[in-house]
Structures are given as structure tokens and as C-alpha cells.
Design an enzyme around this catalytic site. Structure first.
Site, PDB file in Angstrom:
ATOM      1  N   ASP A 166       0.862  -1.186   0.000  1.00 56.59           N
ATOM      2  CA  ASP A 166       0.000   0.000   0.000  1.00 56.59           C
ATOM      3  C   ASP A 166       0.897   1.235   0.000  1.00 56.59           C
ATOM      4  O   ASP A 166       1.555   1.536   0.988  1.00 56.59           O
ATOM      5  CB  ASP A 166      -0.899  -0.013   1.228  1.00 56.59           C
ATOM      6  CG  ASP A 166      -1.928   1.112   1.196  1.00 56.59           C
ATOM      7  OD1 ASP A 166      -1.902   1.918   0.235  1.00 56.59           O
ATOM      8  OD2 ASP A 166      -2.750   1.193   2.123  1.00 56.59           O
ATOM      9  N   LYS A 172       2.824  15.376  -8.382  1.00 56.76           N
ATOM     10  CA  LYS A 172       3.393  14.874  -9.625  1.00 56.76           C
ATOM     11  C   LYS A 172       4.703  15.578  -9.965  1.00 56.76           C
ATOM     12  O   LYS A 172       5.679  14.937 -10.397  1.00 56.76           O
ATOM     13  CB  LYS A 172       2.391  15.057 -10.767  1.00 56.76           C
ATOM     14  CG  LYS A 172       1.212  14.098 -10.727  1.00 56.76           C
ATOM     15  CD  LYS A 172       1.670  12.670 -10.968  1.00 56.76           C
ATOM     16  CE  LYS A 172       0.524  11.696 -11.044  1.00 56.76           C
ATOM     17  NZ  LYS A 172       0.958  10.311 -11.320  1.00 56.76           N
ATOM     18  N   SER A 177      -9.672   7.148 -17.829  1.00 54.80           N
ATOM     19  CA  SER A 177      -9.271   6.312 -16.709  1.00 54.80           C
ATOM     20  C   SER A 177     -10.214   6.527 -15.526  1.00 54.80           C
ATOM     21  O   SER A 177     -11.099   7.383 -15.547  1.00 54.80           O
ATOM     22  CB  SER A 177      -7.834   6.653 -16.288  1.00 54.80           C
ATOM     23  OG  SER A 177      -7.753   8.006 -15.882  1.00 54.80           O
TER      24      SER A 177
END
Length: 444
Positions: free
Chosen positions: A116, A235, A283
Site C-alpha cells: 500500500d 506529480k 481512466s
């Protein structure tokens, strides 16, 4: 039927076909336009092939149904690679996914491991078990294709979701957990033999162009929360950390092999790091964003209103995976081709690349990618923050564990005390009864 139509046109002319003018002047141009737009927006397709028998890859984000990760996993398995697919949920769906992948590709070397990425202890447990071997395990690549994005509209964009370690969920999954995994696997990557072509691939997003860097607080624990700001920054920071990690892998290895014989070009493994921009795809993340996390938004907004436009202008998972496959298969990242490139790299670092639409970009468009000092500070501070978070979380877990152990003991003591009390009361009552019986007999 086609033969009858053809003979009718030859002998009787186009007037023999009903609605021929309508089909030629209206239907065919519309269909041709749709096909052209669909072809133009699907992007380039990977043209390289590679034999992957005997190679080992670690994948994240590969269990999404009909998504980019599933396409990459299927293609790698089809070419004979051994896959270690990391998943945060070891449920029936994951088991069925692995079984179906083995059946379709006839490749039994596909495994699933629990990891995880929002839980630092889970990441450390997997990485430690991977590298805790007398001889380093084979590793030909790490492919990070996972992503977490929260709704960005209305009040939902101010609702902060936290991980088990108390970190913001998008930052924990997209940046901190991913970096922690690669940083822990760094000894294993460096230990690969000289003839091995190791490729690290990270799937980023166009949102990183809107991100900011917080070098003194990489976890953004003291930054006011807005969903899209945290996603874009996660990101961008992960991409910068990947550049610094690659620099450490390459430069440190060059220092370590100074004593090697001159002319020995295979003194270390060929390590290439690629940041991939797959483009906008249909997505699960896009569905969550456009529906704003609402079921009605998904049914009415996404499926009812937007899906025809998304089908026409947005890539599916197969087309989005092409840039990932290109980064894995292209011979341009092999040692001999990197050395013949005369130092013409995206960042001036051998093997550090930026791929968009199956094409190597000549430069990044964010100035932070060229600030080595910023990347170093970000890297070191995040390592310190991760260590602090891990210690804090471990202390809390130990405290809860001790309290859980103490509670049953205290309950047992209370129950024993209660039983003793009941026993003493019963003894007293029995004594009283016996005394009354004696007194009655004495009176008689």
C-alpha cells in the site's frame, strides 16, 4: 449482397441504389471525419519489440480494469517477463486478475504482492523483503503507473483525505510512497550486474505543469489544502525526486568504479530513468474528477453528456500505454546508443529521459528540472520527513498495542476480583445459613 449492389451500379447506375446521394454527400463525410479525429487523437503507437524472457519487473497500478497499467502488464507477460504486481488490496478481484493474466498469456511467472503506497510501513516491509537476500534479486525495471486524484470542484476540493501516516492522500500515493519505494530499492538497483539494462519508468501527468515545489516541506503538511494544487505538486515533486535519484545512481556508480580497468564500458549496469507523459486517458481518475466523486455526476455528467466527446477526443488505456511500452522496448536507452548520442540528453544526464507520445523530448518546460540544488534539498528533506513520520507512526502503533495488551489483563483482574467477591459473598451467606440452622436446632 455486396455483389448484387456492385452489379446494380454497373448495369443500372447509381440511381438503382436507394438514398445513394444522401450516403455519399452526407453520411460518408461525417464517418470519415469521425475516423480521422479518432485516429489523430489516439497518438502514436509503439513500434519496438523486445525479448523479455528471464527479465523481472515490478509494476504498480497494473490492476486497473482495461486501463493503461493492465495493458502494460499484459504486453510484458505476453513477451515472457516475470511480473511482480503491487496492489493495496489483496482481494478476490486481484486474485482473479492475476489468474486471468496467467491464462491469457500462458505465463505462470506473474505474482501479486501487497504494498500500500499510502502506508510507509507497508512500503518498507515489501522493499525490505525484496532486498533482504544474500545475493541481490534480479530486477530489470520498476514501472510506476499508479495515481490518486481527488475531486476538484465545489466543496469536495477542500475536503482533505489523510493516509494512515497522517499525510495528505494524493501526496502520499503519488509522491511520498513512490519515492520511498524507489529509494529503498536503490541498493538492489545498484547491485545489478554490468550487462543488465535496468529501466525505471514513472507515469506523470500534464497537471505537473501547474505544480509548485516545497523544498523545505516536501510533504506539504503545513500548506493550506486545495485538491488540484496538491495533486499537481505531488506529480511535479515526484518527477524532480526521480531526476535526483537517477543522478545519485549514475554519479555514485561512476565514482565507485574509478579503479576499474580503462576501456571497460560494462563497469556498471545501464540504468535509465524515464518520466513518461501518456496524455489524457479515459481512466478511473478522470471519471472521479469529472463526476466530482458523485454517483449522479458519473451517470448524468460523465456517461450521459461527456462520454461521446471523451470517446472521440480522449485516449483509451491501450493508446495511453504506448508511451510506457516505448520507454521499455526502445533501443535508444541501451548503453551503446546512449554513448553514441554524444551527451545529448534531456537534462544532460546519461539515461534520464522525458517521453511524450512515443517521442523523446529535447527539454523540460519547467525550470525546476534544471535546478540541481533545489532537487538535492527536496530529496534530503523528504528523506528526513519520511524518517520522522515513520518513527511517529511506529510509536503510536506501539502505544496502541501496549494499551490493547494491558486492557485484557485489567479485564481479567477485574473479572477475577469479581469472582473472588462473589465467592466470599456466597461463603458468608452459607455461614449465616449454617448459624441460623444451629440456632433453630438449639431452640428445639
Amino acid at each position: 449482397m455486396p455483389l448484387n449492389i456492385f452489379t446494380a451500379v454497373v448495369f443500372n447506375g447509381t440511381d438503382a441504389i436507394p438514398h445513394f446521394d444522401l450516403m455519399v454527400y452526407r453520411v460518408i463525410p461525417i464517418v470519415a471525419t469521425i475516423v480521422f479525429i479518432k485516429w489523430m487523437f489516439k497518438g502514436k503507437k509503439n513500434i519496438w519489440e523486445r525479448n523479455l524472457h528471464g527479465k523481472v519487473y515490478i509494476l504498480t497500478g497494473a490492476t486497473t480494469s482495461n486501463g493503461m497499467g493492465a495493458t502494460v502488464a499484459y504486453d510484458l507477460a505476453l513477451k515472457g517477463a516475470q511480473l511482480i504486481i503491487l496492489s493495496s488490496k489483496m482481494d478476490q478481484f486481484t486474485t482473479d486478475f492475476i489468474y486471468d493474466l496467467r491464462t491469457k498469456t500462458e505465463n505462470e511467472l506473474i505474482y501479486s504482492e501487497y504494498c500500500d503506497l499510502s502506508d510507509l510501513s507497508s512500503v518498507r516491509k515489501f522493499a525490505t523483503s525484496w532486498i533482504d537476500n544474500v545475493s541481490p534479486r534480479r530486477l530489470d525495471g520498476v514501472i510506476l503507473m499508479h495515481g490518486e486524484m481527488q475531486p476538484i470542484m465545489g466543496k469536495a476540493r477542500y475536503k482533505k483525505h489523510q493516509s494512515k501516516d497522517g499525510l495528505e492522500m494524493q501526496m502520499a500515493v503519488n509522491c511520498i510512497g513512490s519515492f520511498h519505494l524507489l529509494n529503498l530499492l536503490k541498493p538492489c538497483i545498484k547491485a545489478q550486474p554490468p550487462d543488465r539494462d535496468v529501466r525505471i519508468i514513472y507515469s506523470t501527468c500534464i497537471w505537473q505543469a501547474l505544480g509548485q515545489v516545497w523544498p523545505e516541506d516536501p510533504c506539504m503538511s503545513e500548506v493550506s489544502f486545495i485538491s488540484h494544487k496538491f495533486f499537481a505538486s505531488s506529480k511535479l515533486q515526484m518527477s524532480l525526486l526521480l531526476v535526483e535519484l537517477h543522478r545519485q545512481l549514475v554519479v555514485n556508480d561512476e565514482k565507485e568504479v574509478k579503479g576499474a580497468e580503462k576501456g571497460d564500458k560494462l563497469s556498471r549496469a545501464n540504468i535509465s530513468t524515464t518520466i513518461v507523459q501518456p496524455g489524457i486517458m479515459r481512466s478511473g481518475t478522470l471519471r472521479r474528477v469529472l463526476s466530482n466523486g458523485s454517483v449522479w455526476g458519473l451517470l448524468i455528467g460523465y456517461l450521459g453528456l461527456l462520454y461521446p466527446f471523451l470517446w472521440l477526443f480522449v485516449k483509451n488505456g491501450f493508446n495511453g500505454a504506448q508511451s510506457i511500452l516505448y520507454s521499455l522496448y526502445t533501443p535508444e536507452f541501451e548503453r551503446i546508443n546512449l554513448e553514441s548520442a554524444d551527451g545529448k540528453y534531456t537534462l544532460g544526464i546519461p539515461g534520464c529521459n522525458y517521453v511524450v507520445n512515443c517521442d523523446i523530448q529535447s527539454k523540460f518546460y519547467k525550470k525546476e528540472f534544471y535546478d540541481i540544488k533545489l532537487q538535492s534539498v527536496l530529496f534530503n528533506n523528504l528523506c528526513k520527513q519520511i524518517e520522522h513520520v515513520e518513527k511517529t507512526t511506529a510509536a503510536l502503533k506501539n502505544k496502541v498495542k501496549k494499551e490493547a495488551q494491558v486492557a485484557p489483563v485489567s479485564q481479567e483482574k477485574e473479572s477475577e476480583a469479581g469472582q473472588d467477591k462473589k465467592a466470599s459473598i456466597s461463603k458468608r451467606s452459607q455461614k449465616k445459613k449454617s448459624v441460623k440452622g444451629k440456632s433453630k436446632s438449639f431452640k428445639k
